[in-house]
Design an enzyme around this catalytic site. Sequence first.
Site, mmCIF file in Angstrom:
data_model
loop_
_atom_site.group_PDB
_atom_site.id
_atom_site.type_symbol
_atom_site.label_atom_id
_atom_site.label_comp_id
_atom_site.label_asym_id
_atom_site.label_seq_id
_atom_site.Cartn_x
_atom_site.Cartn_y
_atom_site.Cartn_z
ATOM 1 N N ASP A 258 32.973 48.750 36.200
ATOM 2 C CA ASP A 258 34.256 49.237 36.689
ATOM 3 C C ASP A 258 34.132 50.606 37.359
ATOM 4 O O ASP A 258 33.492 51.518 36.827
ATOM 5 C CB ASP A 258 35.233 49.329 35.509
ATOM 6 C CG ASP A 258 36.590 49.858 35.915
ATOM 7 O OD1 ASP A 258 37.276 49.179 36.691
ATOM 8 O OD2 ASP A 258 36.951 50.963 35.459
ATOM 9 N N HIS A 261 32.580 54.730 41.307
ATOM 10 C CA HIS A 261 32.796 55.970 42.057
ATOM 11 C C HIS A 261 33.272 57.105 41.141
ATOM 12 O O HIS A 261 33.276 58.266 41.556
ATOM 13 C CB HIS A 261 33.818 55.746 43.175
ATOM 14 C CG HIS A 261 35.042 54.993 42.753
ATOM 15 N ND1 HIS A 261 35.119 53.616 42.802
ATOM 16 C CD2 HIS A 261 36.221 55.412 42.245
ATOM 17 C CE1 HIS A 261 36.296 53.221 42.359
ATOM 18 N NE2 HIS A 261 36.984 54.300 42.007
ATOM 19 N N GLU A 295 32.036 47.766 41.017
ATOM 20 C CA GLU A 295 33.258 48.049 41.758
ATOM 21 C C GLU A 295 33.100 49.457 42.307
ATOM 22 O O GLU A 295 32.937 50.412 41.548
ATOM 23 C CB GLU A 295 34.492 47.986 40.866
ATOM 24 C CG GLU A 295 35.760 48.279 41.654
ATOM 25 C CD GLU A 295 36.937 48.737 40.795
ATOM 26 O OE1 GLU A 295 38.059 48.753 41.320
ATOM 27 O OE2 GLU A 295 36.724 49.091 39.632
ATOM 28 N N HIS A 324 41.617 44.323 51.913
ATOM 29 C CA HIS A 324 42.704 45.110 52.487
ATOM 30 C C HIS A 324 43.099 44.613 53.880
ATOM 31 O O HIS A 324 44.294 44.482 54.185
ATOM 32 C CB HIS A 324 42.309 46.580 52.557
ATOM 33 C CG HIS A 324 42.113 47.220 51.227
ATOM 34 N ND1 HIS A 324 42.527 46.657 50.042
ATOM 35 C CD2 HIS A 324 41.526 48.414 50.875
ATOM 36 C CE1 HIS A 324 42.222 47.447 49.030
ATOM 37 N NE2 HIS A 324 41.611 48.507 49.508
#
Length: 610
Positions: A258, A261, A295, A324
């Site tokens: 998860d 970043h 992710e 997106h």
Amino acid sequence: MKIGASYLGNGTCEFTVWAPAHEKVSLQIVSPNNRIIPMEKGEQGYFKVVAEDVLPGTLYFYKIADSDYPDPASHYQPEGVHGPSQVIDHNSFKWTDVQWSGIPLEDMIIYELHVGTFTKERTFEAIIPRLQDLRDFGVNTIEIMPVAQFPGDHNWGYDGAYPFAVQNSYGGPDSFKNFIDAAHKQGISVILDVVYNHFGPEGNYISQYGPYFTEAYKTPWGSAINFDDVQSYGVRNYFIENALYWLQNYKIDGLRLDAIHAIYDLGAKHILQEMADEVAQLSETIGRKLYLIAESDLNDVRVIREKQFGGFGIDAQWNDDFHHVLHTLLTGEQRGYYQDYSSCEQLAKAYKESFVYSWHYSATRKRYRGNDASQQPAQQFVVCTQNHDQVGNRMLGERLSHLVNFEALKLAAGGLLLSPYVPLLFMGEEYGETSPFLYFVSHSDPDLVEAVRQGRKEEFADFHSEIDSDQEYSDPVSFSTVEKSTLKWELRNEGQHQVLLELYKYLIQLRRSLPALKNLSKETLEASAVDDEKLVLLHRWHQESHIFVAMNFNDKDVTFKANISGGNWNKILDSAEQKWMGPGYTMPNLLMEAQEVTIKPQSFVLYQKL
């Protein structure tokens, strides 16, 4: 360094805990016979003791400065996040999947699933009867949202406070193993979503043991996990051991990491690289490929690039850009981060290069973002039209089935499954589930509950206008929010839902049978767009197998000339056909080079070269 309670058999158990700031730690046996056992401090702050007369099921705490705390590496919390930890004998479970060898990444059809809303029973065992239905329509990999122990009975799973402990309300360790064993017998891999960027806010006693956090960085959840600061060695060991724990003891086939970043590490060897190395070594040992899928919001190929080329060596990553741009073309939404996406040219780039933003300026972020992913293999990217974040982080939890019409739902299926990437479906997507997927928690702290309520409303600000009423807002603490989010599984046998399910099934069959679709390659793909007409065209090939796809995101008929090479092309799927409850087709059954054709609104068509 192994941590937690390791049952050795014959009533003997070894307990190991990292507590470098303390000189004294004791083992507090709670049940069946209350007693305190001193632990010995060893190198680098690890305390150990081998205790006798300790059977599986024994409840215990660690005692630090006269206070009792659960084991940070607890394998089970039967009484919840504040209760004692329990000794588990992982060797006692009788696995029946002896022939299991896993599913290769490039062959995966991933199905993201939340245990608490997939069935009304909200348990691992209740999933098992549905596994055959999933396999029959084409799923061969389940990605299960986090199961680490969280407070209460319902939660998305990202508030876990015990990364090694299986959620008690879902059924606990053996029930989880039963589910995985049953999935493997159906030919389905299991990927577990794990959270290595923060701990949940309730029941989190980890800071009582050592410097698990650093103030050098900040995350959306507060202080960052300490992966590169003073005494970070014990923290790194904790999370690497956690990854190996799931893969070894539960026969998990891969981990979805998860929000990497929010994992900060400026050391010479990034924690993700070290983890990838350890998992690769375990793969060699057991003779089965184990996967790590990240992710990442970074659009940075260093995450998935091989370590000899300066990368972390993670096997694959989610590609939000694909979602997106496809979402905006289907819905027309232009709020929040969707403002950066709007064109068919961007979708064509996503098909060909993976990232839309490859060091391009983002108006929403107000900075340049991403780097070039065009040379990375296609199977390193997981793409979707929906997932738990993109649905659940909307105030009303709307799925695509709430936002677009039936023709657009079919177009979304084609856009996803005809791509050269690894597809991920969000549970219920395959039949157009009508239940929303809302955010929910079951914290017991009133102040924390109120903070969650206010925080969620603030997060929705960019996506919903002031005219949205409070009556539409579902209280994340109310159990009715969980009930609203539970799948209506029976819909898959009704009307348009059944037709959509059959379309997904057929598209997956084509991915597996047509070499041009089965071969995941960006090198053997051409993608183009006609933005004025909202048209995207794909040509994919492998050796003698060629396919041509036209996708019309317009709400009107579009006439164009087919940019195909010589020869005849046979139509094998047209979403506008009445077979798929469409309005009726206009595209010819046989297509020739430079032929002028007309495609119906919000439809796609697939041709195969004869």
